[in-house]
Write a protein that holds these residues in place. Sequence first.
Motif, PDB file in Angstrom:
ATOM      1  N   ASP A 154       0.842  -1.195   0.000  1.00  0.00           N
ATOM      2  CA  ASP A 154       0.000   0.000   0.000  1.00  0.00           C
ATOM      3  C   ASP A 154       0.878   1.246   0.000  1.00  0.00           C
ATOM      4  OD1 ASP A 154      -2.315  -1.556   2.324  1.00  0.00           O
ATOM      5  OD2 ASP A 154      -2.328  -1.542   0.131  1.00  0.00           O
ATOM      6  N   ILE A 155       0.561   2.184  -0.888  1.00  0.00           N
ATOM      7  CA  ILE A 155       1.365   3.394  -1.058  1.00  0.00           C
ATOM      8  C   ILE A 155       0.447   4.604  -1.007  1.00  0.00           C
ATOM      9  CG2 ILE A 155       2.953   4.633  -2.589  1.00  0.00           C
ATOM     10  CD1 ILE A 155       3.470   1.830  -3.932  1.00  0.00           C
ATOM     11  N   GLN A 156       0.687   5.482  -0.041  1.00  0.00           N
ATOM     12  CA  GLN A 156      -0.115   6.711   0.032  1.00  0.00           C
ATOM     13  C   GLN A 156       0.481   7.774  -0.877  1.00  0.00           C
ATOM     14  OE1 GLN A 156      -0.057   9.163   3.586  1.00  0.00           O
ATOM     15  NE2 GLN A 156      -2.226   9.666   3.334  1.00  0.00           N
ATOM     16  N   VAL A 157      -0.376   8.401  -1.660  1.00  0.00           N
ATOM     17  CA  VAL A 157       0.041   9.554  -2.446  1.00  0.00           C
ATOM     18  C   VAL A 157       0.181  10.720  -1.470  1.00  0.00           C
ATOM     19  CG1 VAL A 157      -0.497  11.079  -4.381  1.00  0.00           C
ATOM     20  CG2 VAL A 157      -1.285   8.702  -4.403  1.00  0.00           C
ATOM     21  N   PRO A 158       1.341  11.351  -1.369  1.00  0.00           N
ATOM     22  CA  PRO A 158       1.506  12.455  -0.418  1.00  0.00           C
ATOM     23  C   PRO A 158       0.417  13.510  -0.607  1.00  0.00           C
ATOM     24  CG  PRO A 158       3.629  11.822  -1.319  1.00  0.00           C
ATOM     25  CD  PRO A 158       2.605  11.064  -2.095  1.00  0.00           C
ATOM     26  N   PRO A 159      -0.268  13.922   0.470  1.00  0.00           N
ATOM     27  CA  PRO A 159      -1.392  14.866   0.341  1.00  0.00           C
ATOM     28  C   PRO A 159      -1.027  16.197  -0.287  1.00  0.00           C
ATOM     29  CG  PRO A 159      -1.387  13.823   2.506  1.00  0.00           C
ATOM     30  CD  PRO A 159      -0.098  13.435   1.853  1.00  0.00           C
ATOM     31  N   THR A 160       0.230  16.645  -0.095  1.00  0.00           N
ATOM     32  CA  THR A 160       0.616  17.958  -0.622  1.00  0.00           C
ATOM     33  C   THR A 160       1.401  17.856  -1.929  1.00  0.00           C
ATOM     34  OG1 THR A 160       2.606  17.924   0.779  1.00  0.00           O
ATOM     35  CG2 THR A 160       0.641  19.003   1.673  1.00  0.00           C
ATOM     36  N   LEU A 161       1.422  16.665  -2.534  1.00  0.00           N
ATOM     37  CA  LEU A 161       2.118  16.497  -3.812  1.00  0.00           C
ATOM     38  C   LEU A 161       1.401  17.277  -4.906  1.00  0.00           C
ATOM     39  CD1 LEU A 161       4.402  14.946  -5.341  1.00  0.00           C
ATOM     40  CD2 LEU A 161       2.698  13.176  -5.826  1.00  0.00           C
ATOM     41  N   ALA A 162       2.168  17.961  -5.736  1.00  0.00           N
ATOM     42  CA  ALA A 162       1.574  18.718  -6.842  1.00  0.00           C
ATOM     43  C   ALA A 162       0.875  17.783  -7.814  1.00  0.00           C
ATOM     44  CB  ALA A 162       2.661  19.510  -7.567  1.00  0.00           C
TER      45      ALA A 162
END
Length: 324
Positions: A154-162
């Motif tokens: 499982d990999i979370q997409v960073p919330p503040t990633l552009a």
Amino acid sequence: MLVMFSKLSVSVSLAALASLVVPAFGHIYITNFEYNGDKMEEGKCTVKPWDDKNYPEKDVTKDTMRCRSASTAINEGEYCDVAAGSTFSVHMHESGPTDRVISESHKGPYMVYMAPAASNGEGNVWFSVLDEGWNPDTDVWGVDTLIKLNGKLDIQVPPTLAPGQYIVRAQVIALHEADRVYGEDEDAGAEFFPSCVLINVSGTGTEVPPGVAIPGAYDKNDPGVHFNLWDDATSYEIPGPAVYEFGSGGGAAATNNTGTPSVIASSPAPSSSSSSSGSSSGSSSGSSSSSSSSGKSCLSKRKNKRGKGKRGKKSRRNKVREEM
């Protein structure tokens, strides 16, 4: 009659020999992408691997270190839509007739990097979002965790990633032959198993972290690449960039799939003459280091303390090769 018997013997012998010629299973690549409970068919949103999906890359200077891909254009293909802050999964298994994730003998870390797709993975663009090395309290490697999870990472997409298109690189490093440097003999060197998926991120974030180059992030003499799994070493250092901490004030420490913080400890990048067993000066698994307001440098390294007497001896190597 003697001639007929001779032909029959040759036929039987050839058949027996052919039965011994089998692919080298025990290795790993991304088979499927999953998002919101929808497990896609094999190959969807994944970068096409080279023909022998089980074969590792050992030469850290090659472009195939990026994704072990069939094409140099790793950013070409179908992209799966994901939202910043959400979680997607990659399923990793060996190629062949079994459902096995990877041979249990292939101890080592896993790590996940991302890079803007427009770069095609070229230049200082790869930043780390997840990793797991070695837990000194439980003697569990990242590979052990991956096997326990049946290959689902499982990999979370960073919330503040552009927002935008990204290449996601999931990699396992198997250390069972890493006590010798690549090129020292036919089998020597750590085995790298990178493979990639393509995602299109939506959201309102603005962060695109600084990155490292692949190839370039690893040296064959790095402590985490040239490492003796068969000795009672006191530490293991995950090679490559540290997990980047997103958000203001450095952000929260990333967590691995065990639910514990990924270990991040700043230390100088090792020289090419570094020893394969580092000191135990790093943070132990389960704790994270403090960060500056600008976030943790991608070039910092991590060290996991490695307990004594828990790893097998050199006499186990024959057993490992039988399992490959």
